[in-house]
Design a protein around this motif. Sequence first.
Motif, PDB file in Angstrom:
ATOM      1  N   ALA A   1       0.856  -1.184   0.000  1.00 55.29           N
ATOM      2  CA  ALA A   1       0.000   0.000   0.000  1.00 55.29           C
ATOM      3  C   ALA A   1       0.894   1.236   0.000  1.00 55.29           C
ATOM      4  CB  ALA A   1      -0.899   0.005   1.227  1.00 55.29           C
ATOM      5  N   MET A   2       0.475   2.249  -0.727  1.00 61.32           N
ATOM      6  CA  MET A   2       1.259   3.485  -0.788  1.00 61.32           C
ATOM      7  C   MET A   2       1.426   4.066   0.617  1.00 61.32           C
ATOM      8  SD  MET A   2       2.903   5.280  -3.072  1.00 61.32           S
ATOM      9  CE  MET A   2       3.416   6.948  -3.532  1.00 61.32           C
ATOM     10  N   GLY A   3       0.404   3.928   1.450  1.00 58.26           N
ATOM     11  CA  GLY A   3       0.465   4.450   2.812  1.00 58.26           C
ATOM     12  C   GLY A   3       1.467   3.717   3.696  1.00 58.26           C
ATOM     13  N   ASP A   4       1.903   2.542   3.263  1.00 56.04           N
ATOM     14  CA  ASP A   4       2.952   1.853   4.016  1.00 56.04           C
ATOM     15  C   ASP A   4       4.333   2.298   3.541  1.00 56.04           C
ATOM     16  OD1 ASP A   4       1.151   0.516   5.579  1.00 56.04           O
ATOM     17  OD2 ASP A   4       1.047  -1.218   4.250  1.00 56.04           O
ATOM     18  N   VAL A   5       4.430   2.623   2.261  1.00 52.71           N
ATOM     19  CA  VAL A   5       5.703   3.135   1.733  1.00 52.71           C
ATOM     20  C   VAL A   5       5.912   4.585   2.177  1.00 52.71           C
ATOM     21  CG1 VAL A   5       6.998   3.631  -0.367  1.00 52.71           C
ATOM     22  CG2 VAL A   5       5.525   1.602  -0.258  1.00 52.71           C
ATOM     23  N   PHE A   6       4.858   5.349   2.123  1.00 54.24           N
ATOM     24  CA  PHE A   6       4.909   6.766   2.504  1.00 54.24           C
ATOM     25  C   PHE A   6       3.741   7.063   3.446  1.00 54.24           C
ATOM     26  CE2 PHE A   6       7.191   7.254  -1.667  1.00 54.24           C
ATOM     27  CZ  PHE A   6       8.363   7.772  -1.165  1.00 54.24           C
ATOM     28  N   PRO A   7       3.948   6.900   4.747  1.00 48.89           N
ATOM     29  CA  PRO A   7       2.839   7.075   5.700  1.00 48.89           C
ATOM     30  C   PRO A   7       2.184   8.456   5.635  1.00 48.89           C
ATOM     31  CG  PRO A   7       4.711   6.004   6.769  1.00 48.89           C
ATOM     32  CD  PRO A   7       5.171   6.425   5.406  1.00 48.89           C
ATOM     33  N   HIS A   8       2.896   9.453   5.107  1.00 45.91           N
ATOM     34  CA  HIS A   8       2.273  10.783   5.049  1.00 45.91           C
ATOM     35  C   HIS A   8       1.156  10.832   4.016  1.00 45.91           C
ATOM     36  CE1 HIS A   8       5.051  11.135   1.665  1.00 45.91           C
ATOM     37  NE2 HIS A   8       4.524  12.285   1.328  1.00 45.91           N
ATOM     38  N   LEU A   9       1.044   9.797   3.193  1.00 48.34           N
ATOM     39  CA  LEU A   9       0.001   9.784   2.163  1.00 48.34           C
ATOM     40  C   LEU A   9      -1.120   8.808   2.499  1.00 48.34           C
ATOM     41  CD1 LEU A   9       2.399   9.823  -0.936  1.00 48.34           C
ATOM     42  CD2 LEU A   9       1.202  11.782   0.088  1.00 48.34           C
ATOM     43  N   ARG A  10      -1.098   8.280   3.725  1.00 46.92           N
ATOM     44  CA  ARG A  10      -2.029   7.195   4.057  1.00 46.92           C
ATOM     45  C   ARG A  10      -3.493   7.623   4.106  1.00 46.92           C
ATOM     46  NH1 ARG A  10      -3.648   5.459   8.751  1.00 46.92           N
ATOM     47  NH2 ARG A  10      -2.882   3.358   8.432  1.00 46.92           N
ATOM     48  N   HIS A  11      -3.779   8.902   4.260  1.00 43.65           N
ATOM     49  CA  HIS A  11      -5.173   9.330   4.327  1.00 43.65           C
ATOM     50  C   HIS A  11      -5.824   9.385   2.944  1.00 43.65           C
ATOM     51  CE1 HIS A  11      -2.916  12.944   3.347  1.00 43.65           C
ATOM     52  NE2 HIS A  11      -4.018  13.470   2.896  1.00 43.65           N
ATOM     53  N   LEU A  12      -5.015   9.308   1.903  1.00 41.14           N
ATOM     54  CA  LEU A  12      -5.562   9.381   0.544  1.00 41.14           C
ATOM     55  C   LEU A  12      -5.981   7.977   0.108  1.00 41.14           C
ATOM     56  CD1 LEU A  12      -2.721  11.628  -0.889  1.00 41.14           C
ATOM     57  CD2 LEU A  12      -5.061  12.362  -0.367  1.00 41.14           C
ATOM     58  N   GLY A  13      -7.055   7.885  -0.612  1.00 44.91           N
ATOM     59  CA  GLY A  13      -7.516   6.575  -1.062  1.00 44.91           C
ATOM     60  C   GLY A  13      -6.775   6.151  -2.321  1.00 44.91           C
ATOM     61  N   LEU A  14      -5.515   5.772  -2.145  1.00 43.90           N
ATOM     62  CA  LEU A  14      -4.669   5.519  -3.317  1.00 43.90           C
ATOM     63  C   LEU A  14      -4.672   4.050  -3.711  1.00 43.90           C
ATOM     64  CD1 LEU A  14      -1.618   7.660  -2.212  1.00 43.90           C
ATOM     65  CD2 LEU A  14      -3.184   8.195  -4.089  1.00 43.90           C
ATOM     66  N   PRO A  15      -4.490   3.780  -4.997  1.00 40.54           N
ATOM     67  CA  PRO A  15      -4.313   2.383  -5.424  1.00 40.54           C
ATOM     68  C   PRO A  15      -2.994   1.832  -4.884  1.00 40.54           C
ATOM     69  CG  PRO A  15      -4.025   3.900  -7.295  1.00 40.54           C
ATOM     70  CD  PRO A  15      -4.495   4.720  -6.132  1.00 40.54           C
ATOM     71  N   ASP A  16      -2.922   0.536  -4.659  1.00 42.11           N
ATOM     72  CA  ASP A  16      -1.672  -0.093  -4.226  1.00 42.11           C
ATOM     73  C   ASP A  16      -0.618  -0.010  -5.325  1.00 42.11           C
ATOM     74  OD1 ASP A  16      -2.818  -0.727  -1.832  1.00 42.11           O
ATOM     75  OD2 ASP A  16      -3.087  -2.860  -2.282  1.00 42.11           O
ATOM     76  N   LEU A  17       0.611  -0.149  -4.924  1.00 41.73           N
ATOM     77  CA  LEU A  17       1.702  -0.205  -5.900  1.00 41.73           C
ATOM     78  C   LEU A  17       1.640  -1.521  -6.664  1.00 41.73           C
ATOM     79  CD1 LEU A  17       4.533   1.208  -3.628  1.00 41.73           C
ATOM     80  CD2 LEU A  17       3.677   2.280  -5.710  1.00 41.73           C
ATOM     81  N   VAL A  18       1.837  -1.426  -7.965  1.00 39.41           N
ATOM     82  CA  VAL A  18       1.864  -2.641  -8.797  1.00 39.41           C
ATOM     83  C   VAL A  18       3.098  -2.576  -9.694  1.00 39.41           C
ATOM     84  CG1 VAL A  18      -0.653  -2.865  -8.820  1.00 39.41           C
ATOM     85  CG2 VAL A  18       0.490  -1.530 -10.613  1.00 39.41           C
ATOM     86  N   LYS A  19       3.353  -3.673 -10.381  1.00 43.91           N
ATOM     87  CA  LYS A  19       4.385  -3.640 -11.406  1.00 43.91           C
ATOM     88  C   LYS A  19       3.809  -2.974 -12.654  1.00 43.91           C
ATOM     89  CE  LYS A  19       7.075  -7.572  -9.849  1.00 43.91           C
ATOM     90  NZ  LYS A  19       8.326  -6.786  -9.642  1.00 43.91           N
ATOM     91  N   ILE A  20       4.681  -2.342 -13.429  1.00 50.54           N
ATOM     92  CA  ILE A  20       4.199  -1.589 -14.587  1.00 50.54           C
ATOM     93  C   ILE A  20       3.379  -2.462 -15.529  1.00 50.54           C
ATOM     94  CG2 ILE A  20       4.929  -0.358 -16.677  1.00 50.54           C
ATOM     95  CD1 ILE A  20       7.374   0.630 -15.008  1.00 50.54           C
ATOM     96  N   GLU A  21       3.826  -3.713 -15.712  1.00 51.26           N
ATOM     97  CA  GLU A  21       3.134  -4.564 -16.674  1.00 51.26           C
ATOM     98  C   GLU A  21       1.721  -4.923 -16.217  1.00 51.26           C
ATOM     99  OE1 GLU A  21       6.098  -5.095 -15.306  1.00 51.26           O
ATOM    100  OE2 GLU A  21       6.369  -7.175 -14.666  1.00 51.26           O
ATOM    101  N   GLU A  22       1.419  -4.673 -14.975  1.00 47.85           N
ATOM    102  CA  GLU A  22       0.053  -4.959 -14.485  1.00 47.85           C
ATOM    103  C   GLU A  22      -0.914  -3.815 -14.772  1.00 47.85           C
ATOM    104  OE1 GLU A  22      -0.028  -6.522 -10.353  1.00 47.85           O
ATOM    105  OE2 GLU A  22       2.168  -6.409 -10.462  1.00 47.85           O
ATOM    106  N   ILE A  23      -0.394  -2.681 -15.214  1.00 45.44           N
ATOM    107  CA  ILE A  23      -1.270  -1.517 -15.421  1.00 45.44           C
ATOM    108  C   ILE A  23      -1.961  -1.580 -16.776  1.00 45.44           C
ATOM    109  CG2 ILE A  23      -1.349   1.007 -15.622  1.00 45.44           C
ATOM    110  CD1 ILE A  23       1.095   1.144 -13.789  1.00 45.44           C
ATOM    111  N   ASP A  24      -3.239  -1.358 -16.754  1.00 44.87           N
ATOM    112  CA  ASP A  24      -4.007  -1.239 -18.002  1.00 44.87           C
ATOM    113  C   ASP A  24      -4.035   0.244 -18.367  1.00 44.87           C
ATOM    114  OD1 ASP A  24      -5.804  -1.030 -20.030  1.00 44.87           O
ATOM    115  OD2 ASP A  24      -7.537  -1.702 -18.848  1.00 44.87           O
TER     116      ASP A  24
END
Lengths: 342, 342, 342, 342
Positions: free
Chosen positions: A42-65
Motif C-alpha cells: 500500500a502506498m500508505g505503508d511506503v509513505f505514511p504521510h500519504l495514508r489518508h488518501l484513497g490511493l491504489p496499491d503499488l503494482v508492477k508496470i506490466e500490471e497496469i491497463d
Amino acid sequence: MSKKIAILGASGYTGAELVRLIATHPGMEIVALSGERKAGMAMGDVFPHLRHLGLPDLVKIEEIDFSGVDLAFCALPHATSQEVIKALPRDLKIVDLSADFRLRDPAEYEKWYGKPHAAVELQKEAVYGLTEFYREAIREARLVAGTGCNAAAGQYAIRPLIEAGVIDLDDIILDLKNGVSGAGRSLKENLLHAELSGGTYPYSAGGKHRHLGEFDQEFSALAGRPVMVQFTPHLAPFNRGILASAYVKGDPEAVYKALADRYASETFLEVLPFAAMPSTRSVAGSNFVHIGVSGDRIPGRALVVVALDNLCKGSSGQALQNANLMLGMDESEGLMLAPVFP
Amino acid sequence: MSKKIAILGASGYTGAELVRLIATHPGMEIVALSGERKAGMAMGDVFPHLRHLGLPDLVKIEEIDFSGVDLAFCALPHATSQEVIKALPRDLKIVDLSADFRLRDPAEYEKWYGKPHAAVELQKEAVYGLTEFYREAIREARLVAGTGCNAAAGQYAIRPLIEAGVIDLDDIILDLKNGVSGAGRSLKENLLHAELSGGTYPYSAGGKHRHLGEFDQEFSALAGRPVMVQFTPHLAPFNRGILASAYVKGDPEAVYKALADRYASETFLEVLPFAAMPSTRSVAGSNFVHIGVSGDRIPGRALVVVALDNLCKGSSGQALQNANLMLGMDESEGLMLAPVFP
Amino acid sequence: MSKKIAILGASGYTGAELVRLIATHPGMEIVALSGERKAGMAMGDVFPHLRHLGLPDLVKIEEIDFSGVDLAFCALPHATSQEVIKALPRDLKIVDLSADFRLRDPAEYEKWYGKPHAAVELQKEAVYGLTEFYREAIREARLVAGTGCNAAAGQYAIRPLIEAGVIDLDDIILDLKNGVSGAGRSLKENLLHAELSGGTYPYSAGGKHRHLGEFDQEFSALAGRPVMVQFTPHLAPFNRGILASAYVKGDPEAVYKALADRYASETFLEVLPFAAMPSTRSVAGSNFVHIGVSGDRIPGRALVVVALDNLCKGSSGQALQNANLMLGMDESEGLMLAPVFP
Amino acid sequence: MSKKIAILGASGYTGAELVRLIATHPGMEIVALSGERKAGMAMGDVFPHLRHLGLPDLVKIEEIDFSGVDLAFCALPHATSQEVIKALPRDLKIVDLSADFRLRDPAEYEKWYGKPHAAVELQKEAVYGLTEFYREAIREARLVAGTGCNAAAGQYAIRPLIEAGVIDLDDIILDLKNGVSGAGRSLKENLLHAELSGGTYPYSAGGKHRHLGEFDQEFSALAGRPVMVQFTPHLAPFNRGILASAYVKGDPEAVYKALADRYASETFLEVLPFAAMPSTRSVAGSNFVHIGVSGDRIPGRALVVVALDNLCKGSSGQALQNANLMLGMDESEGLMLAPVFP
C-alpha cells in the motif's frame, strides 16, 4: 471529468511529491501507481504521510491497463525510463522526470550518460520541459522531458540574460547549494543524517555533473554559438531546495531588467526588488521561484541568485505544470500551494 | 461569496500559518492583517514565502474596520489577547489562538498564568476549541479558544481512554518531544540554531508547564473526579511537530479499541494498525494526526503515541477547522493539504 | 612506553571515535586497524577527519600480528564479534564494544539475539563494562564487554536508586531520545538525512529493544529480585547524544540524594543542582554525563534525566576508560576533552 | 610553570571555544574570565558544557588584576574591543579576536566599520594574526589581531596563488557557505532554529561584507598592486564550518602546486590529492584546514575549496596558535584535538 493519471516509479521522492500535489488537484485522479521492488505494498505503508488518501496499491508496470489512462508521469531512474517508455502505448501522454529525454542529441546523451540511448526516435519527439520557455510546444507534446533540477535553477538565472544579450557568454559561473532530496532515496553513506547534517561540501566538481549537458544544449541554442558554463554543486544539510548563485559579467541594472521583464507575467517566477536576495526556505514545499539580483563593488559584475524547491518546481511541480498544459487545463492548477514556513 | 477574514497578530508563526492555509481556501478572503511592531510593512517583507499572495499590508488593530469582517483570528500573545478581544465588537466571531480563554475557571487561569483575568465574562462565553470533542458547541460559538498544542496532542491520546474507562486515572505519564516553532518567534539564546540543533533537553519539568491547566480541566471534567497527569515536554531540533508518548496502565487491546472506535469517523485523526508507530514527519505541514498504540512485555501497560504538527493541527489548522464550523462551512475546507515529505 | 593498540572494525563510527580519542592519549599507540570490506584503504580515505594522524592502513583481521599488541578494541557487529574474539590469542586484553558479551546467561543471550552464543565460555569470563559499577573487576579483567549505549544511560539513572532502596521497583519507565549515530553506519532509508531530519518517532516500542536484556540482568541482580522496566527509545534528528527521561516513584529528595551521593567522587558523572535539567548538547563530544532530578506536583513522583554522548561515554569513551584500567593507567587518560559547543 | 591567561568576553561562542581548547592545554591556566552582562555568574551556568572545569566566575573587566596575567584573549564585540584594549596595561600580551585591529589603515577601518578608530596608535602596533603568513612577527608581537573567519578561509585559498603568480588577479570569485556560529550569540530572527534550519541564502551580497577590507589589504600588499575580489557569503544550516569555493583563472596544475608547496610543512593545513574535495564536517571541532583543488572542462579555470571550522581555526584556535607563539610555546600546543565526526 477528472483526468486519469498513472505514476510510474511512485516509491521514490518525486513520485511521492506528485501524489502530494495531485491530492488537491481538482481535475486529476490517480488510477495507478507502480513501484518495482515495492509492488504489492500500500502506498500508505511506503509513505505514511500519504495514508489518508484513497490511493491504489503499488503494482508492477506490466500490471497496469493504460487504456483508460490520460497521462502517465514517469518517475523512474534514468536508463530504465527509456526502456519503459519505449514499451508504453504510443498515444499515451507522458511526462518523464528522468534524464533520459532531456538531451536531443544522441551523441551528447552518450557522452554524459555513458551508453547509447535505447530510444533515439523518442528522444527526437520529446519536448524539453522548462515550462516558461517551451510552453507552446509542451501544450502540443505527447512526451515531455522534465529538466534536471539544477538545470532548471541555472536556466532561470541565465536564459533571459542570453536572450537579452546583456552578459559575457564566456564567463558564467554557477555555484549551487543543494538540498539532499535531489539525490533521491539512495542508500549511500554520505546521505545518512549522521554524515550529511552539520556541514557541506562540493560534489561533481570540475565540470563533471551531467546537468552540464542540459546547460550546453540550451544556452548554446539560445546564443546561436557554443556556450559553456562552469558549474559546481554543493550538498548542504537541508531536504528541499536549490540555491543557485550565478556570477556573471554585465551591467547589473541591465541584468535585473532582463530578468524582471522576462518573468513579469509568469505566475511562479518572482523577481525580488533589486539587491534583495532569496532564500530556499521561502519557496520550500511550493512551485514558486524567487530570484534576486545584485551588483558588486567591482563594476560590470552581477550576481543572480535563484531559489527553488528541487522536488517541486525542480521536478514534480514542473511535471504537473506541464501535464496541466498537455491536458488543456489551467497551467497552475493544483500548484498554488503556498510554501511551508517555518 | 467569500467570508471576510481578519488575522490579528499576523507577524508570528501561527499568523503566517493561517495565511498559508487560507491561501487555498475557496470560501475565505483575508481583508485585514495586524502586527503591532511591524505595522506598515508588507506581509511579503515579513514573510517572503507569502509574497505571491495579494495580501493587505500589516496595520495596527485600531486601524481595522471590523464592520465588514465575518471572523477574526486572534494570534496574539496571551494577556494581550484578552485585552484586545474585550475591545472588539461583541458580535464579531472570533477564534483565539492564545492561552487566554482556554481555562474556564478564573482561579485556575490566575494560578497558571500568574495574574487575574481581565475579561472574566468572555472567559465564560468561550468554547474550548478541541474540535473533535466540542464540535457542536463550536458550531454555535461566537468565541472559540484554541487549545494549547501540547494539550491537543495529549488529549487526543487520553480522552477516549477516560471516556471508555480503560485506564488507571492515577497513573498517566505524558512525555512530549516538541518542535521549536511551538516557542514562537521569540528571541532567546536557547532557540538559536547554534544552540538548539544537534541535541535535546527537557523544559518546564516537574509539573510546571501551563498546559497542565488544560489537562486538569478537561480530564477531570471527563472523569467526573480530579485527574492529574505527569507531563514533561522536551525541546528537540525540528521545526514542526509534537510527538506525545503516553504511558498508561490498562489493557492494550482495550486502549486500542477505545481510540480506534472513537476516531473511526474523524477526517483528520488516523489510528494506525496496532503496534505501528507514528512519526511527526508523516504529518508535518498538515492537519492530520497519526496515533499509534502498543502493549509492552509488562502486562497491563500500554503506550499511546500521538504525532501532530503543532503549528497546523495544534494551532492554526485547528483554528481554521473551528472557523469553518462557526461559518457554516465544511469542517475540512482548506485543510486537506497533504503533509510535506521529505 | 606507549601501549600498543589494535582496533578491529575501525571503519564504523565507534572505531573512528576510538581513533579520535586515542589520538591525544599520551600512553597509547595505534598499531593496527582492521576493516573487512574496506581492507587496503587508508584510514584517512575512509574517515577524512582522521587524515592528519599517521595511522596504519586498514587490513583484514587475519593479517594482524597480535604478538606485540597490548590491547584490542573490538568494534565489530554483534555475532561477528564472538567469532572473532574466540579466535584471538587467549592472553590478549580485549574490550569488546558489541552486544556479544554483555549478557552473562546464554539463555538470555539467545532470547534477545535470536541464536545460541558461539563462545559461551568467554561469555562467563567477560566483565560488564559499566565502569563506575564494575571498576575493580574491570581492572583485573582480560575481556570487558562494553555496555549498550541505552543501557548505560538508563543504568546511570536507576542503579543508585535501586541500591538506595528509594523507588518502587515495579514502576520504572525509561523514555529515551536517541541521536542517530547509535544506529551505526547502516544504509537504511529511515537513517537518510532526507527522512530523519525534521522529526521524531519511537522505535522498538513495546518492550522489544535488546538493551532490555541488560536492564533485566543488572537491575535484577542489584535488587535481588526480578525487576523489569518499560523502555521506549525515540530516534531524533541529531548525531550524538542520548537523553534518558526516567519516571520513577519515590521521594524526589531521596532520589536526588542517592544519585548525588553515589556519584560525588566520579570524574565523569555530574549531578546537576536539584531541578536543573541536562542537555545532550552539553556533553556531546565528551565522556561526561549530566544528570538532573526533579520532583513533580504529584507527590511521590520523581523525574531523573541523564544526558550522555552515545558514541563517547556510551561506547568508545567507556571502552577507553575501561582499557585505561586494564592497562594500569589513570582511568581518565585521554578522556578529559571538553564537550564541543556550539 | 603554567602561563596565566585571562579571557575578556568569555560569555560568547569564541570565549567558550577558547576555554574548551585551553582546558587540555598543558602550559596554560585560566585565571580570569570577564562577561559584562553575565558578571557574577559561574561559567558553568552560562555554558553548562564547561561545568566540569574549575573555572573562575565571570567578572567585570575592571575587577581583574592583570598584574599576574601573562596574556589576555579579547573576545569582545568590535568597537568595544579597542576601548578596552586601550585601557589595559601596555606590557600585557593581547590576542584580540575582534575586527578592531585587523586593518592597518585608519581610513580603511572607518570605511568598513563606519566610524573613526579610537586607538589608532595600537592599530599600527598590531600584527595581523594569520599565523602561517605572519609567524615571525607574531612571535615578537605584543598585540595580535585575529583575522576574520571568512578572511582566513579566503586567504588560505588565494595567498599562495598570488605569491606564485599563477592566477589572474582581476578575476577572483569567493563563494562561501557559512555555519551560523560565525554570527555569534546574537538574538536575531534569522538565526533562530525555526528560520535558519532547512535552507540557505546569501547575505551581505554585492561587495558589502566587512571582511572585504581584509582581503583588499592583504591581497593588494602581496601583489604589490590593488586586488579586489568578489565575495558572497551564504548562511547555511550548520553550526561550525566555512566552505570557501574560490573560482580562479589559471592553470589548475600550477594552482595545485602553489598550494601544495606552500603548505607542505604546515601542521594544520592539509592539501588533499588533486581533484579531491574537502568537507567542513572533516575539520569541525578542530584547528585543521582541508584544501581541495580541481580543474574544469573549461581550460584555464581552477576551483580551490577550503574547509575550516570558523570558531576554531577561523577564530579561537587561531588565537591560541598565536598565543602559543607569543609565549614561546610550541605552536600546536593544545590544538591537536582531532575533528569530531560524526
